[in-house]
Design a protein around this motif. Structure first.
Motif, PDB file in Angstrom:
ATOM      1  N   LYS A 231      67.794  25.401  42.139  1.00 52.78           N
ATOM      2  CA  LYS A 231      68.188  24.208  41.558  1.00 52.78           C
ATOM      3  C   LYS A 231      68.073  23.146  42.417  1.00 52.78           C
ATOM      4  CE  LYS A 231      70.783  21.721  38.501  1.00 52.78           C
ATOM      5  NZ  LYS A 231      70.414  21.458  37.216  1.00 52.78           N
TER       6      LYS A 231
ATOM      7  N   LEU B 196      76.115  28.807  38.038  1.00 54.23           N
ATOM      8  CA  LEU B 196      76.150  27.729  36.950  1.00 54.23           C
ATOM      9  C   LEU B 196      77.254  26.905  37.177  1.00 54.23           C
ATOM     10  CD1 LEU B 196      75.002  29.980  33.760  1.00 54.23           C
ATOM     11  CD2 LEU B 196      73.924  28.082  34.580  1.00 54.23           C
TER      12      LEU B 196
ATOM     13  N   LYS C  64      76.748  22.693  38.240  1.00 50.64           N
ATOM     14  CA  LYS C  64      76.990  22.169  36.760  1.00 50.64           C
ATOM     15  C   LYS C  64      75.389  22.302  35.887  1.00 50.64           C
ATOM     16  CE  LYS C  64      80.569  19.287  37.983  1.00 50.64           C
ATOM     17  NZ  LYS C  64      81.037  20.078  39.123  1.00 50.64           N
ATOM     18  N   ALA C  65      74.857  23.548  36.093  1.00 48.10           N
ATOM     19  CA  ALA C  65      73.753  23.667  35.560  1.00 48.10           C
ATOM     20  C   ALA C  65      73.732  23.857  34.152  1.00 48.10           C
ATOM     21  CB  ALA C  65      72.740  24.756  36.185  1.00 48.10           C
ATOM     22  N   ASN C  66      72.646  23.699  33.053  1.00 47.65           N
ATOM     23  CA  ASN C  66      72.905  24.149  31.876  1.00 47.65           C
ATOM     24  C   ASN C  66      72.829  25.569  31.714  1.00 47.65           C
ATOM     25  OD1 ASN C  66      73.060  21.311  31.115  1.00 47.65           O
ATOM     26  ND2 ASN C  66      71.050  21.404  31.225  1.00 47.65           N
ATOM     27  N   PRO C  67      73.816  26.053  30.808  1.00 41.28           N
ATOM     28  CA  PRO C  67      73.620  27.575  30.454  1.00 41.28           C
ATOM     29  C   PRO C  67      72.279  28.029  30.069  1.00 41.28           C
ATOM     30  CG  PRO C  67      75.795  26.594  29.140  1.00 41.28           C
ATOM     31  CD  PRO C  67      74.934  25.519  29.706  1.00 41.28           C
TER      32      PRO C  67
ATOM     33  N   GLU D 154      69.802  27.939  32.264  1.00 38.84           N
ATOM     34  CA  GLU D 154      68.779  27.316  33.006  1.00 38.84           C
ATOM     35  C   GLU D 154      68.249  28.083  34.117  1.00 38.84           C
ATOM     36  OE1 GLU D 154      69.037  23.162  36.165  1.00 38.84           O
ATOM     37  OE2 GLU D 154      70.506  23.482  34.178  1.00 38.84           O
TER      38      GLU D 154
ATOM     39  N   GLN E 152      80.430  33.700  24.125  1.00 35.48           N
ATOM     40  CA  GLN E 152      79.096  33.410  23.311  1.00 35.48           C
ATOM     41  C   GLN E 152      79.266  33.886  22.161  1.00 35.48           C
ATOM     42  OE1 GLN E 152      77.103  31.381  24.885  1.00 35.48           O
ATOM     43  NE2 GLN E 152      75.971  32.045  26.285  1.00 35.48           N
TER      44      GLN E 152
ATOM     45  N   THR F  88      73.864  33.927  29.549  1.00 38.72           N
ATOM     46  CA  THR F  88      74.296  32.556  29.348  1.00 38.72           C
ATOM     47  C   THR F  88      73.348  31.727  28.479  1.00 38.72           C
ATOM     48  OG1 THR F  88      73.070  31.877  31.212  1.00 38.72           O
ATOM     49  CG2 THR F  88      75.279  32.791  31.801  1.00 38.72           C
ATOM     50  N   ASN F  89      72.212  32.564  28.241  1.00 40.75           N
ATOM     51  CA  ASN F  89      71.105  31.721  27.449  1.00 40.75           C
ATOM     52  C   ASN F  89      71.496  31.846  25.879  1.00 40.75           C
ATOM     53  OD1 ASN F  89      68.926  30.219  27.277  1.00 40.75           O
ATOM     54  ND2 ASN F  89      67.308  31.971  27.445  1.00 40.75           N
TER      55      ASN F  89
ATOM     56  N   SER G 210      70.194  29.031  20.399  1.00 45.61           N
ATOM     57  CA  SER G 210      70.450  27.637  19.636  1.00 45.61           C
ATOM     58  C   SER G 210      71.618  28.239  18.422  1.00 45.61           C
ATOM     59  CB  SER G 210      69.333  27.223  19.071  1.00 45.61           C
ATOM     60  OG  SER G 210      69.586  25.871  18.235  1.00 45.61           O
TER      61      SER G 210
END
Length: 719
Positions: free
Chosen positions: A99, A175, A179-182, A184, A291, A306-307, A310
């Motif tokens: 990151k 994460l 504070k990264a996006n799930p 990422e 999730q 974590t991904n 949508s």
């Protein structure tokens, strides 16, 4: 870098809807799959770039390069497609490093590639573009181009190339800290993603290409409106194949219909895998539960929990409209063959505390399905009573709704409407055996004639060709203007023994005499005569037990699909009776833990070589003829599971069926399925249920004496 090449010719026609279903396989090969020569040129260029990146001596040191995106998954569309080159950097010791330093690394990679004069060594044209947010490499031949995102990454896998629970704990911590996006850091697991797709057959990749071409067309039509990512549809296609087929060679149209129908059920889709992560580790379990409990649609990357692909409701609704359009198009509407029977969420990956919801959401018939079955039964029952034999001396006494719909255990999909027809010309057990086939032929003839006579085509019947010379059942599909779709029927003519022969003891003594006089008569030959007793035995059970029966039947159907080419499985009715036995012996409550009941049934299946199960609700040991016959039945090779309505029907069957294959499936599920984990990830216990039911435990007055006789006979002491 220059302008990007325009859309290359030969990629897709104006609409996939216009391709005839019989031409889909050809269309995929000629219009969607890149040519072998173009693919070879791109592959050689990619290998040259990867080698150059790894051979460089100046920092940053590249330890490996993984190929991801459509290119890495081998789902590249003809024309323009995408890929990723994930560059693993030795200086990255944790996710957080990726990151913090990715843009600095990209600048150095950019300079390295520009200075290397790679263009001269490549078999494809290379164009690079550097922006603030990333670096892209476009490789193109005359008819093909692939645009690669170049992504520096932390190599999160151990020396074996596999992740560990600590890997995903570190991922969750990174994460939170950055504070990264799930999702990422999902690029760190690109090699896992490549392995996941490599383990699936080429024809499945062809189906993926078809779905992606359709998705691309939809995106073009909707313009700036966002649709779910194509990777989500790739995963959904894999899921449909795994749950519904698992054959290397399959019908593309059936697979396509299945995927489109799943998209129509997007409000219920919950798709994920536990091949790389699972519920055992507390941190990972909490991530996964968060999730899968979120609003639908849920499709998780099988390499990164974590991904989430949508769960934007609006974008899935748009795709749902397009899926409906294709299903209703002329090319698909009249296509032969059903879709695969795939639920929007997999049973195997459903935690035990969510099984009741699973049954309610996917297995219980809807009101519409119940009305459909009732309407279909009424149509055929009326035909049998009023039309079929109107010019014959034969008369229908009554048709009886049998099977799962009669017992109240029907599944939402895949359950037939069974009818047993008592006719007055069948006056004994021998007459049923002798005359049954003639009655079946007459019903078939009259059904055929009836649909020819109906001018408005209100009734349409399609008969199933029997593999038996003289079948005991007439199978057909019924379509009608009053039905939404078709309903499959099994019609069985039978002798009305319960009304003609008087008390039950007399019925059973005559039934046993028939078997003793004709040793070649198979057990259960006349079980249709006892349909009402079979129906009442199940239909009187508590609602929740009927739901457990549905769950076991759904599991059985999945096993049946996997094992259909490896031998005959025991009849589904045997599993139903075993489930009732497990509940009676292990619980007996109207409210119980479904996961416990399910686990108990599967454990009993693994112990099939010990099973001896029967009931004395309709027949018992009081009559000498029946008693002697029962004791012989109970000495048969295990498993023994006697039909509670017909003592001649041993649906356990000893060595007749491949119980060992079903037992292997049960053992695998017990060791790997989330169905047997509770909300905390702990194991769900089973009920304590004996594998052998003794006569004295059935409530007969002859308990002690019969138990002793049973014990002696079981040990071979008595003849």
């Amino acid at each position: 870098m220059g302008n990007w090449l325009p859309w290359l010719s030969g990629a897709c026609p104006s609409t996939v809807y216009s391709v005839p279903v019989q031409k889909l396989d050809e269309y995929i090969q000629t219009s969607l799959r890149p040519t072998a020569d173009c693919q070879r040129q791109i592959d050689e260029a990619v290998d040259t770039i990867c080698a150059a990146l790894q051979e460089a001596t100046e920092p940053p040191t590249v330890t490996d390069v993984a190929k991801g995106g459509s290119y890495g998954r081998k789902t590249v569309l003809k024309g323009n497609s995408d890929g990723t080159l994930v560059i693993f950097i030795s200086d990255f010791e944790k996710f957080q490093d990726q990151k913090e330093k990715q843009y600095e690394i990209l600048d150095k990679i950019w300079e390295r590639l520009r200075a290397g004069q790679l263009e001269r060594k490549l078999t494809a044209k290379m164009e690079m573009q550097r922006s603030y947010v990333g670096l892209t490499i476009r490789l193109s031949t005359r008819w093909q181009s692939v645009t690669f995102d170049v992504l520096p990454a932390f190599d999160a896998l151990d020396l074996s190339g596999k992740p560990s629970p600590s890997t995903y704990r570190d991922l969750k911590r990174a994460l939170d800290q950055t504070k990264a996006n799930p999702g990422e850091f999902s690029v760190c697991f690109t090699k896992l993603q490549e392995d996941f797709f490599n383990n699936h057959p080429r024809k499945l990749k062809d189906l993926i290409l078809l779905v992606k071409a359709w998705h691309q067309q939809c995106q073009k039509q909707w313009g700036e409106q966002s649709l779910p990512p194509s990777y989500a549809l790739e995963l959904l296609t894999v899921y449909a194949w795994e749950e519904g087929c698992r054959e290397e060679d399959f019908d593309i149209v059936q697979g396509l219909r299945t995927v489109l129908e799943l998209i129509q059920q997007q409000e219920q889709l919950c798709v994920y895998w536990t091949v790389n992560y699972n519920f055992e580790d507390e941190t990972v379990r909490n991530v996964m539960l968060n999730q899968i409990r979120s609003s639908r649609t849920v499709i998780l990357d099988p390499t990164d929990p974590t991904n989430m692909m949508s769960n934007d409701e609006k974008c899935w609704r748009l795709l749902k409209v397009e899926a409906q359009n294709w299903l209703l198009s002329l090319s698909l509407r009249g296509s032969p063959g059903p879709s695969w029977n795939v639920l929007p969420a997999p049973l195997h990956e459903t935690p035990g505390h969510l099984l009741d919801k699973f049954i309610k959401d996917f297995l219980q018939p809807t009101k519409t399905v119940n009305i459909q079955i009732k309407t279909a039964v009424d149509i055929i029952a009326k035909f049998l009573k009023e039309i079929c034999f109107r010019h014959s001396a034969t008369k229908v006494q009554k048709p009886i709704k049998a099977g799962s719909s009669g017992k109240g255990t029907a599944l939402r999909t895949g359950s037939d409407a069974d009818l047993v027809v008592f006719v007055d010309s069948l006056t004994s057990f021998p007459s049923q055996k002798a005359e049954r086939y003639n009655i079946i032929k007459e019903i078939k003839h009259q059904l055929d004639a009836h649909q020819q006579q109906v001018t408005d085509q209100d009734v349409e019947v399609t008969f199933e060709i029997s593999k038996w010379e003289a079948p005991r059942v007439l199978s057909f599909s019924l379509k009608s203007k009053t039905l939404n779709g078709s309903v499959d029927f099994d019609v069985l003519p039978a002798f009305n023994a319960l009304e003609k022969l008087g008390p039950l003891w007399k019925v059973y003594t005559q039934l046993i005499a028939q078997y003793e006089q004709h040793s070649d008569t198979p057990g259960g030959e006349f079980s249709a005569c006892f349909t009402e007793l079979q129906r009442d035995f199940v239909s009187s059970r508590p609602t929740k037990l009927k739901d457990l029966l549905r769950l076991v039947k759904h599991w059985y159907k999945q096993c049946e699909r996997r094992l259909k080419k490896k031998g005959s499985l025991p009849p589904k009715y045997a599993l139903e009776l075993l489930t009732i036995y497990a509940w009676e012996q292990g619980s007996g409550d109207t409210s119980f833990d479904t996961a416990q009941g399910f686990r108990t049934v599967l454990e009993l299946v693994t112990r099939y070589q010990q099973l001896c199960v029967f009931w004395t609700v309709n027949y018992n040991f009081e009559n000498e003829t029946v008693r002697n016959f029962l004791l012989k039945q109970l000495q048969r090779p295990r498993p023994v599971i006697l039909d509670p309505a017909d003592p001649t029907g041993d649906v356990g069957g000893g060595n007749r069926w491949c119980w060992h294959r079903l037992a292997n499936e049960a053992a695998e599920w017990l060791s790997s399925s989330l169905c047997f984990k509770d909300g905390t990830g702990g194991p769900v216990p089973s009920w304590k249920v004996p594998t052998v039911q003794t006569p004295g435990s059935c409530g007969t007055g002859f308990g002690p004496v019969i138990n002793e006789m049973f014990s002696y006979r079981s040990r071979g002491i008595l003849d």
